[in-house]
Scaffold this active site. Structure first.
Site, PDB file in Angstrom:
ATOM      1  N   HIS A  46     -62.130  29.720 -64.717  1.00  0.00           N
ATOM      2  CA  HIS A  46     -62.441  29.547 -66.132  1.00  0.00           C
ATOM      3  C   HIS A  46     -62.435  28.069 -66.529  1.00  0.00           C
ATOM      4  CE1 HIS A  46     -60.895  29.144 -70.335  1.00  0.00           C
ATOM      5  NE2 HIS A  46     -61.963  29.866 -70.561  1.00  0.00           N
ATOM      6  N   GLU A  49     -65.580  26.474 -65.417  1.00  0.00           N
ATOM      7  CA  GLU A  49     -66.693  26.797 -66.323  1.00  0.00           C
ATOM      8  C   GLU A  49     -66.714  25.797 -67.482  1.00  0.00           C
ATOM      9  OE1 GLU A  49     -66.220  30.448 -68.704  1.00  0.00           O
ATOM     10  OE2 GLU A  49     -67.220  29.146 -70.168  1.00  0.00           O
ATOM     11  N   HIS A  50     -65.531  25.456 -68.005  1.00  0.00           N
ATOM     12  CA  HIS A  50     -65.478  24.442 -69.070  1.00  0.00           C
ATOM     13  C   HIS A  50     -65.980  23.088 -68.556  1.00  0.00           C
ATOM     14  CE1 HIS A  50     -62.844  26.000 -72.532  1.00  0.00           C
ATOM     15  NE2 HIS A  50     -63.133  27.050 -71.795  1.00  0.00           N
ATOM     16  N   GLU A 125     -56.184  27.019 -75.750  1.00  0.00           N
ATOM     17  CA  GLU A 125     -56.829  28.335 -75.694  1.00  0.00           C
ATOM     18  C   GLU A 125     -55.808  29.395 -75.238  1.00  0.00           C
ATOM     19  OE1 GLU A 125     -60.569  28.186 -73.531  1.00  0.00           O
ATOM     20  OE2 GLU A 125     -60.859  30.363 -73.695  1.00  0.00           O
TER      21      GLU A 125
END
Lengths: 409, 409
Positions: A46, A49-50, A125
């Site tokens: 994840h 992906e950022h 997040e």
């Protein structure tokens, strides 16, 4: 028209082309997700992906956003337990730029300074995620239901794993996962196959060749109940999991339909039994299939005083379905619902993209909308009964988040 | 293919049909909104929209939802200053039921008990609305900018007007607004025109015939600045309004493009000047056209200490655009953005429906996607200059909601 080609480096190029479409959707489906991560790197897929949107040698982070914006692209990315997907929908004349940019995203330069800044964004997040009872319950449910199995972990990772992640470890992980055989470049809508191939050769062939393993152990959940005490919450959020067919099972269409009949958010057994009479705020059953595993997941939100009786009511609904199956009328209505959803989702190239990439990644198959509708229409009450024999609705794992400090198994 | 017919009771039936589409979208566009309400009935159009889903003689509220659900419809409704719209997207075979149900919504039975229950729902909605700085600022901006004009009021109405509303007053209002000449029944996608006509005759011809007036006075805003003091907010929400072309003006396409160039939420003049460097959290300019009026609306959210300098910066951006216009490159990029949005929105029957109904209601015209794209492509830097001569970007009305207790005009 369906087209397929494999590049020398192993990248699969797929296309479902339609000269009548007004747009084209394109995406990379990367076989790289939470289940592929060693525990000490939890959350790295994840995080990667950022970082993808931070650019490469040619494009700065600002360039990536600016150029997508200049061509009017609708673009985004997401990471799941099993894949990372980068996609964009554009006018047909902008396909070359969209493929160029998306290919860039799969080869981020991973600059030190941006890595540290983005780490803070991810930690925030995680903090926000942990504020939401539904997210906490979902993570805890997976953790309990898939204990010891690769599907157990939270996609975001933890404060510890993300906080401790180094850029070198991310680089190594990227080098092993973003390799040819793990990449699908899929195109849907208005484009020319020769042009797609040329773009794929120019951009996707730059990925290193290579293969990586993904072990598919069978999960062996043992009945568990866990309460996460949050006295400040007004409602109790309860999640229940039971075994269901995997994404390779021929029973998965029946499982999808069963989940709609029993637990759709409107007009299902659970809806009429629990939500409509006001016994709880929400009560939904969904079916999720993974490689080598599947779960029925029930989500319930209610007054904590009524949680135990509501879980008992869910169990009664399950028992009735297991014992007597479903009616022909219920089957017909659920088919209408699912058929509408398939069709309404498929009308745009962007809506077809997920199906094209996902079917190939999961089963190496191509299915048209008509195939999907035919698969649906041919299901009978007997198919549902077969499914219930092999995968009865049951509550194996129970998780509660809220005022209760204990839950019955 | 475009079709049109007027029923004897005055209802307009419109269709844009395409035998290749997989679904059909259908909706009623009712010329009935906040601007049509006398002040003592403020909010009645929106309240009526809620009551529509409570059924008629044949269908209970539960029936309406159940039947929409059984046919797998994607359905909803909304109310604006100028219209109330009820719509659904379904598979082609379910069009007859969808038209039946939507027609039912336009003739609600208005039961006493449900009226009182729903009144509480609306009052709660007003309460939640008043908790949101953006909503408070938007209402206050309209109130100041359109002072004394029918567009001034909040769509939800006030606690007083809704609280004091009687079911008799709602019945009377319904009887005057939901009449033939105020109704458009629009159908997009896969359907047969003869079948559409038959359904319209069966269901839409039951609306009473009749006409109602809608006065279109010209707004005459005078420069105003108003601060609504909310010391508990962290950020100051600022909204600015200036005059813009109405929905009948040939300049409206240029105004749309100008709003994208100057104030789109990514890659616009305001974005690069204020958002990208972190001077504020958000700064966007949008263009809204009404019958007989139009506004440029700028939305700004920032640290209260920087509100004054940010408003000054917006003014500088406006002045620069008024003085020197925009560049050919900016025009080209904005055309790409807008063309993408038009095309991506138009790919589904549901996406075409709003355009079909809206163009007819606003201007009695039909436009294909190709017409819209051609209108866009033909705009030049000179057209934008003409627009700026007639409607320069200016700040006429200023509203702030947040920690500041005063704002400069």
């Amino acid at each position: 028209m369906f087209y397929r080609h494999t590049l020398p480096n192993g990248v699969t190029v797929l296309a479902e082309l339609d000269a009548e479409a007004h747009s084209v959707a394109v995406g990379y489906f990367v076989r790289c997700g939470r289940r592929d991560e060693p525990e000490e790197l939890a959350g790295v897929s994840h995080f990667l992906e950022h970082m993808a949107f931070k650019g490469d040698e040619r494009y700065s982070a600002e360039d990536v956003n600016r150029v997508f914006d200049e061509i009017g692209a609708k673009y985004n990315a997401y990471t799941s337990h099993e894949q990372t997907v980068y996609y964009a929908a554009v006018l047909p004349e902008h396909l070359p730029i969209a493929v160029d940019l998306l290919s860039t995203l799969t080869r981020p330069i991973l600059r030190d300074e941006e890595f540290e800044l983005e780490k803070q964004v991810i930690l925030e997040e995680i903090g926000m995620h942990d504020d939401q009872p539904g997210s906490v319950a979902y993570d805890a449910l997976n953790e309990a239901h898939f204990a010891g199995h690769p599907l157990a972990g939270s996609i975001l990772g933890s404060n510890e794993s993300v906080g401790g992640l180094t850029i070198e470890a991310m680089r190594d992980y990227h080098a092993t996962r973003y390799v040819g055989s793990n990449l699908i470049l899929a195109v849907c809508g208005n484009a020319d196959w020769d042009a797609v191939l040329k773009l794929a050769e120019e951009h996707a062939s730059r990925a290193p060749s290579g293969e990586t393993d993904r072990p598919l152990p069978e999960p062996a959940p043992r009945p568990t109940a866990r309460a996460i005490h949050k006295p400040e919450n007004a409602q109790e959020t309860v999640m229940l999991a039971g075994n269901a067919p995997s994404n390779a099972s021929p029973l998965r269409h029946a499982a999808e339909l069963l989940s709609v009949i029993v637990g759709d958010d409107t007009g299902s057994r659970l809806f009429w039994e629990l939500v409509d009479p006001g016994r709880c705020e929400a009560c939904e059953l969904s079916y999720t299939d993974f490689a080598g595993a599947g779960i029925y997941l029930t989500y319930l939100s209610c007054d904590p005083d009524r949680a135990a009786e509501n879980v008992a009511a869910v169990r009664e609904v399950f028992d009735a379905v297991n014992a007597r199956g479903i009616t022909a009328e219920e089957l017909e209505q659920a088919k209408n619902k699912v058929a509408s959803r398939i069709v309404l989702r498929s009308e745009r190239p962007m809506g077809r993209l997920g199906s094209l990439g996902g079917n190939w990644q999961d089963r190496g198959e191509y299915k048209t909308v008509e195939d999907d509708l035919a698969d649906l229409r041919r299901l009978t009450v007997h198919d549902l009964r077969d499914l219930l024999t092999k995968y009865p609705l049951e509550i194996v794992t129970t998780v509660g988040v809220g005022p209760l400090d204990t839950l019955e198994a």
